[in-house]
Design a protein around this motif. Structure first.
Motif: not given
Length: 293
Positions: A100-101, A97-98
């Motif tokens: 896409t954040a 998720g890093r």
């Protein structure tokens, strides 16, 4: 011959199974070391350390790194190979998720097409173009509301996966994942850690058969082929005059961007850091799904 036969009875790690080892609980380094010895005693040649659903230790956090280092050390002492799975789940690329954040520019994208009736306005978000059919070809409509049926092509996206044709998104993945392992593992990557498994990177954002898209495509398409793909998007969905060349050019570019942005960047990093890369691509079941996935 005797040496060869002996090697079949007791093959080295290179010729033994290396399974995915699911890490899906609160990790404990001493217990993991015990499990490595159990795998050695069962005859395995090594393992891939693989974050899975249920993991309670922070992925890529400090405790995670300590556990990876402990298992790499235990594997080396046991004559086994330790490998890293490069994601928290799959498909590979979002770094738990890093990536896409970081926002919209990094999201995986694809195209959709829909029909607008005569007089019906073309409304909504992410419209790349509105088109009418004319002389066997599709042309850009001058107005979103017209007295003839039109086709609307939209840019869809998912905030949960990356644009694998975007070189900057893949650079971010490498920074969050591979470079962090290299920094935190004290020289183990490329020595006691043999390499990385990359799992099911994919082009399409939603389901099998989606036509992939990227913010990088319009400029790169014009630079490569000398015409504007935004003028031709319906040809990717519907037969029309000259659609074969448009589709051929489009899929050639998609393939090149995927290879250069994802595969070559990751394999290049592994080569520069003296480790190996293995894995597989999404949707290998048929020629069609291979192309779209």
């Amino acid at each position: 011959m005797k040496d060869w036969l002996d090697s079949l009875q007791n093959p080295p790690a290179d010729y033994r199974p290396l399974p995915f080892w699911s890490w899906n609980d609160r990790l404990d380094a001493s217990f993991l070391r015990w499990q490595v010895r159990q795998m050695r005693d069962a005859g395995l040649g090594g393992f891939f350390m693989h974050a899975r659903s249920g993991l309670e230790t922070e992925y890529l956090g400090g405790e995670w790194m300590k556990c990876v280092a402990a298992c790499a050390d235990e594997a080396k002492q046991s004559g086994m190979q330790s490998w890293l799975y490069d994601e928290n789940g799959w498909p590979s690329g979002f770094a738990g998720g890093r990536v896409t954040a970081l926002g919209d520019a990094y999201y995986g994208r694809w195209l959709s097409i829909e029909q607008a009736a005569a007089g019906e306005p073309a409304e909504g978000e992410n419209i790349l173009g509105v088109y009418r059919e004319e002389g066997g070809r599709f042309c850009r409509a001058d107005s979103p509301r017209a007295d003839c049926p039109r086709l609307i092509v939209r840019d869809r996206f998912t905030p949960f996966y990356i644009d694998v044709m975007n070189a900057e998104a893949v650079k971010a993945f490498l920074r969050f994942t591979h470079c962090r392992y290299q920094k935190e593992m004290g020289g183990r990557v490329g020595s006691s850690v043999f390499g990385f498994f990359t799992d099911e990177p994919r082009l399409s954002g939603d389901v099998s058969g989606d036509i992939p898209w990227s913010h990088a495509i319009p400029a790169e398409f014009r630079r490569t082929y000398g015409y504007d793909i935004l003028e031709k998007l319906p040809a990717l969905f519907r037969p029309c005059r000259g659609f074969e060349k448009i589709r051929y050019d489009f899929w050639q570019l998609v393939s090149r961007l995927f290879v250069s942005s994802y595969i070559r960047q990751i394999s290049g990093w592994c080569h520069e850091n003296h480790c190996r890369l293995t894995g597989h691509i999404m949707m290998e079941e048929s020629v069609f799904t291979q192309m779209t996935g």
